[in-house]
Scaffold this motif. Structure first.
Motif, PDB file in Angstrom:
ATOM      1  N   SER A  91       0.833  -1.217   0.000  1.00  0.00           N
ATOM      2  CA  SER A  91       0.000   0.000   0.000  1.00  0.00           C
ATOM      3  C   SER A  91       0.865   1.265   0.000  1.00  0.00           C
ATOM      4  N   PHE A  92       2.097   1.175   0.531  1.00  0.00           N
ATOM      5  CA  PHE A  92       3.023   2.303   0.486  1.00  0.00           C
ATOM      6  C   PHE A  92       3.862   2.284  -0.790  1.00  0.00           C
ATOM      7  N   VAL A  93       4.262   1.086  -1.202  1.00  0.00           N
ATOM      8  CA  VAL A  93       5.115   0.978  -2.398  1.00  0.00           C
ATOM      9  C   VAL A  93       4.403   1.539  -3.633  1.00  0.00           C
ATOM     10  N   VAL A  94       3.078   1.290  -3.759  1.00  0.00           N
ATOM     11  CA  VAL A  94       2.357   1.801  -4.946  1.00  0.00           C
ATOM     12  C   VAL A  94       2.360   3.330  -4.995  1.00  0.00           C
ATOM     13  N   MET A  95       2.545   3.984  -3.826  1.00  0.00           N
ATOM     14  CA  MET A  95       2.529   5.443  -3.801  1.00  0.00           C
ATOM     15  C   MET A  95       3.820   6.049  -4.366  1.00  0.00           C
ATOM     16  N   ILE A  96       4.802   5.179  -4.668  1.00  0.00           N
ATOM     17  CA  ILE A  96       6.021   5.657  -5.338  1.00  0.00           C
ATOM     18  C   ILE A  96       5.712   6.006  -6.796  1.00  0.00           C
ATOM     19  N   ALA A  97       4.812   5.218  -7.408  1.00  0.00           N
ATOM     20  CA  ALA A  97       4.588   5.281  -8.864  1.00  0.00           C
ATOM     21  C   ALA A  97       4.256   6.679  -9.380  1.00  0.00           C
ATOM     22  N   PRO A  98       3.247   7.391  -8.796  1.00  0.00           N
ATOM     23  CA  PRO A  98       2.923   8.710  -9.360  1.00  0.00           C
ATOM     24  C   PRO A  98       4.089   9.699  -9.305  1.00  0.00           C
ATOM     25  N   ALA A  99       4.855   9.681  -8.192  1.00  0.00           N
ATOM     26  CA  ALA A  99       6.003  10.593  -8.082  1.00  0.00           C
ATOM     27  C   ALA A  99       7.106  10.194  -9.053  1.00  0.00           C
ATOM     28  N   MET A 129       6.719   8.631 -11.959  1.00  0.00           N
ATOM     29  CA  MET A 129       6.314   8.871 -13.359  1.00  0.00           C
ATOM     30  C   MET A 129       6.209  10.359 -13.682  1.00  0.00           C
ATOM     31  N   ASN A 130       5.673  11.150 -12.740  1.00  0.00           N
ATOM     32  CA  ASN A 130       5.353  12.552 -13.051  1.00  0.00           C
ATOM     33  C   ASN A 130       6.039  13.580 -12.152  1.00  0.00           C
ATOM     34  N   GLY A 131       6.902  13.123 -11.244  1.00  0.00           N
ATOM     35  CA  GLY A 131       7.552  14.056 -10.321  1.00  0.00           C
ATOM     36  C   GLY A 131       6.633  14.427  -9.175  1.00  0.00           C
ATOM     37  N   VAL A 132       7.128  15.255  -8.260  1.00  0.00           N
ATOM     38  CA  VAL A 132       6.346  15.603  -7.067  1.00  0.00           C
ATOM     39  C   VAL A 132       5.686  16.980  -7.179  1.00  0.00           C
ATOM     40  N   LEU A 156      -0.176  17.286  -9.699  1.00  0.00           N
ATOM     41  CA  LEU A 156      -1.240  16.684  -8.891  1.00  0.00           C
ATOM     42  C   LEU A 156      -1.532  15.275  -9.405  1.00  0.00           C
ATOM     43  N   VAL A 157      -1.876  14.391  -8.456  1.00  0.00           N
ATOM     44  CA  VAL A 157      -1.972  12.954  -8.721  1.00  0.00           C
ATOM     45  C   VAL A 157      -3.432  12.525  -8.841  1.00  0.00           C
ATOM     46  N   ASN A 158      -3.693  11.565  -9.719  1.00  0.00           N
ATOM     47  CA  ASN A 158      -5.027  10.972  -9.849  1.00  0.00           C
ATOM     48  C   ASN A 158      -5.447  10.360  -8.506  1.00  0.00           C
ATOM     49  N   PRO A 159      -6.662  10.685  -8.014  1.00  0.00           N
ATOM     50  CA  PRO A 159      -7.080  10.188  -6.687  1.00  0.00           C
ATOM     51  C   PRO A 159      -7.176   8.661  -6.593  1.00  0.00           C
ATOM     52  N   MET A 160      -7.237   7.964  -7.744  1.00  0.00           N
ATOM     53  CA  MET A 160      -7.350   6.505  -7.709  1.00  0.00           C
ATOM     54  C   MET A 160      -6.104   5.849  -7.113  1.00  0.00           C
ATOM     55  N   LEU A 220       9.829  12.822   8.797  1.00  0.00           N
ATOM     56  CA  LEU A 220      10.720  12.624   7.638  1.00  0.00           C
ATOM     57  C   LEU A 220      10.003  12.833   6.303  1.00  0.00           C
ATOM     58  N   TYR A 221       8.655  12.947   6.350  1.00  0.00           N
ATOM     59  CA  TYR A 221       7.907  13.059   5.085  1.00  0.00           C
ATOM     60  C   TYR A 221       7.868  14.497   4.583  1.00  0.00           C
ATOM     61  N   LYS A 222       8.281  14.665   3.345  1.00  0.00           N
ATOM     62  CA  LYS A 222       8.122  15.933   2.616  1.00  0.00           C
ATOM     63  C   LYS A 222       7.917  15.532   1.155  1.00  0.00           C
ATOM     64  N   PRO A 223       7.326  16.372   0.333  1.00  0.00           N
ATOM     65  CA  PRO A 223       7.164  15.996  -1.079  1.00  0.00           C
ATOM     66  C   PRO A 223       8.482  15.568  -1.730  1.00  0.00           C
ATOM     67  N   GLU A 224       9.589  16.260  -1.380  1.00  0.00           N
ATOM     68  CA  GLU A 224      10.869  15.911  -2.020  1.00  0.00           C
ATOM     69  C   GLU A 224      11.445  14.577  -1.530  1.00  0.00           C
ATOM     70  N   THR A 225      10.975  14.101  -0.346  1.00  0.00           N
ATOM     71  CA  THR A 225      11.465  12.793   0.154  1.00  0.00           C
ATOM     72  C   THR A 225      10.424  11.691  -0.060  1.00  0.00           C
ATOM     73  N   GLU A 226       9.399  12.009  -0.829  1.00  0.00           N
ATOM     74  CA  GLU A 226       8.229  11.121  -0.970  1.00  0.00           C
ATOM     75  C   GLU A 226       8.600   9.712  -1.430  1.00  0.00           C
ATOM     76  N   ILE A 227       9.396   9.605  -2.486  1.00  0.00           N
ATOM     77  CA  ILE A 227       9.740   8.288  -3.047  1.00  0.00           C
ATOM     78  C   ILE A 227      10.506   7.455  -2.010  1.00  0.00           C
ATOM     79  N   ILE A 228      11.489   8.072  -1.366  1.00  0.00           N
ATOM     80  CA  ILE A 228      12.277   7.351  -0.353  1.00  0.00           C
ATOM     81  C   ILE A 228      11.385   6.972   0.828  1.00  0.00           C
TER      82      ILE A 228
END
Length: 497
Positions: free
Chosen positions: A381-389, A391-394, A397-401, A458-466
């Motif tokens: 559930s956390f790993v899938v949240m890497i995909a939008p960042a 593919m499109n950067g941080v 805005l991300v598709n709500p799905m 530790l969460y910020k948009p720039e650290t989102e993927i990590i």
């Protein structure tokens, strides 16, 4: 008390009247429905209220501090259940404890209904922490009092009761969230207070007729002499805490960061001390010590799971607000509405899982295996949240799905781990510590949120993927380690499945 036996308590309750169940289930269903409505409605908008600018009706707190405070709040709510259980067992009985808990919760929501700034926020949190600690663990005990031990309606009754919890949590973000975000935060908190008031009115109006003697028994009452000593000790302790708190806040020693760190440390220390106490007790048999050893990896897995699941109302709530397209399919979404996804998926899929375990019977996976699969789903559930960042950067805005998918995956994990954890706790608990071990299970959530108080910083948009990647990967790795350990854990369970 004039009554002595469970049988007398059951006989005092009208046994038909709510979908073929005891009438008291109606009272408790709607009390808990409205309590959860008020709690989850408040939680759906609280983080936004904390970090929105003052010009937008918020408190203007730093986002990182707001996230940390949310985690500590959740941790303290689960810790306070220990106090609620003790008060019910030694002083008031479960029914009266539930009522007083409801009054404190309503007071907490009323405090937030008025613009009182940071002071009102912390007053509200204090009241809701204590109130929820009194109400939450005890209302379930009253449900148990409605049925004989051998009543085959018992499990179904608890299922109906749990449905009330999830329905309250499901509708609250749509009502409280919409009012809070579109109109005024204090209006939203006011509606949460009205929700708790409705629960109390139903409880007061129907408890005499529907509940009979259920929840009235004080199982292990204090003597008058013990009461005096306890009240004196509580009074002295409260006075010391208030004085030390006032001095340390005024001198700048106690800051929000230091307080969250203190609770984070307690969140890990308290369960560890519980395990040591139970393991070293002379009342714990060799078989029970073996069961406790089996329980420890399950408890650690539960902490990892809840650390991810509970970020749904913190980090994913922030993500919904800051990073998500809220105009979708012609609808203007509110970021608070995403908090309804968890209870929605539970309402849909819980019956499916219940049916599946019955269908599989003895062929179903063992408890450690279910836990390991649950952890893997939480990690995903956390790993899938890497995909939008990725593919499109941080910046976009991300598709709500993507959020919908994340909530769906963690709920599948929850349905594999949460009810199974409750069941395993009752099976593996030492006889002398059965009630306290159930408190220990709920402390797994308190520990997770205590850890989250540091983690969310530790969460910020720039650290989102990590951030999503590392936490998700650790959960998946732990899931596979637990799966590999399953046969060994099973052997320590000494025949318990």
């Amino acid at each position: 008390m004039d009554f002595k036996t469970k049988q007398e308590i059951v006989e005092s309750v009208p046994q038909k009247g709510f979908f073929g169940h005891p009438k008291g289930l109606f009272t408790l269903f709607f009390t808990e429905f409205w309590e959860r409505f008020s709690y989850y409605g408040m939680r759906a908008i609280l983080i936004y209220y904390m970090y929105y600018a003052v010009s937008e009706g918020g408190l203007g707190m730093d986002k990182t501090t707001a996230a940390s405070v949310m985690a500590i709040y959740g941790s303290l709510v689960y810790m306070s259940g220990i106090i609620g259980g003790w008060i019910a067992d030694r002083l008031l009985g479960t029914k009266s404890t539930v009522f007083y808990g409801g009054i404190l919760i309503m007071g907490g929501h009323i405090a937030l209904s008025f613009p009182g700034g940071i002071t009102a926020l912390f007053l509200s949190m204090g009241l809701i922490v204590i109130g929820t600690g009194l109400l939450k663990p005890n209302v379930s005990s009253v449900v148990g009092d409605l049925y004989r031990k051998d009543d085959n309606r018992r499990d179904a009754g608890f299922s109906i009761f749990v449905m009330g919890i999830n329905l309250g949590a499901l509708i609250a973000p749509f009502i409280v969230g919409t009012l809070g975000q579109r109109y005024n935060f204090h209006l939203g908190f006011g509606v949460a207070a009205i929700g708790m008031l409705l629960g109390l009115i139903i409880f007061l109006a129907t408890r005499k007729k529907n509940l009979g003697l259920a929840g009235s028994l004080v199982p292990n009452p204090l003597s008058e002499d013990e009461k005096r000593k306890v009240f004196l000790s509580f009074g002295i302790a409260a006075a010391i805490i208030i004085i030390l708190g006032a001095i340390s806040i005024n001198t700048g020693i106690l800051t929000i960061d230091r307080f969250t760190m203190l609770v984070s440390i307690l969140g890990i220390l308290i369960p560890a001390l519980y395990f040591i106490l139970m393991f070293r007790s002379k009342k714990t048999t060799d078989d029970e010590k073996s069961n406790l050893i089996a329980y420890i990896p399950l408890f650690i897995a539960a902490i990892m799971f809840w650390a991810i699941e509970e970020q749904g109302s913190i980090i994913l709530a922030q993500y919904a607000d800051q990073r998500t397209q809220l105009n979708f399919a012609g609808i203007k979404l509110e970021s608070s509405w995403f908090q309804s996804l968890n209870p929605l998926f539970i309402v849909i899929f819980a019956p499916v899982f219940a049916w599946l375990w019955v269908k599989l019977g003895n062929r179903q996976p063992s408890t450690p295996t279910k836990f390991s699969i649950g952890l893997i789903f939480a990690g995903l559930s956390f790993v899938v949240m890497i995909a939008p960042a990725y593919m499109n950067g941080v910046e976009t805005l991300v598709n709500p799905m993507w959020l919908v998918l994340s909530f769906f995956l963690v709920v599948i994990g929850e349905l594999l781990l949460s009810p199974v954890g409750l069941s395993a706790t009752t099976k593996l608990a030492p006889a002398a510590f059965s009630a306290q071990t159930m408190s220990l299970w709920f402390l797994s959530n308190a520990s997770a949120q205590a850890i989250n108080a540091q983690l969310v910083k530790l969460y910020k948009p720039e650290t989102e993927i990590i951030y999503f990647g590392v936490i998700g990967a650790i959960s998946i790795l732990l899931g596979f380690i637990l799966f590999a350990m399953s046969p060994k854990i099973q052997s320590y369970m000494r025949g318990t499945r």
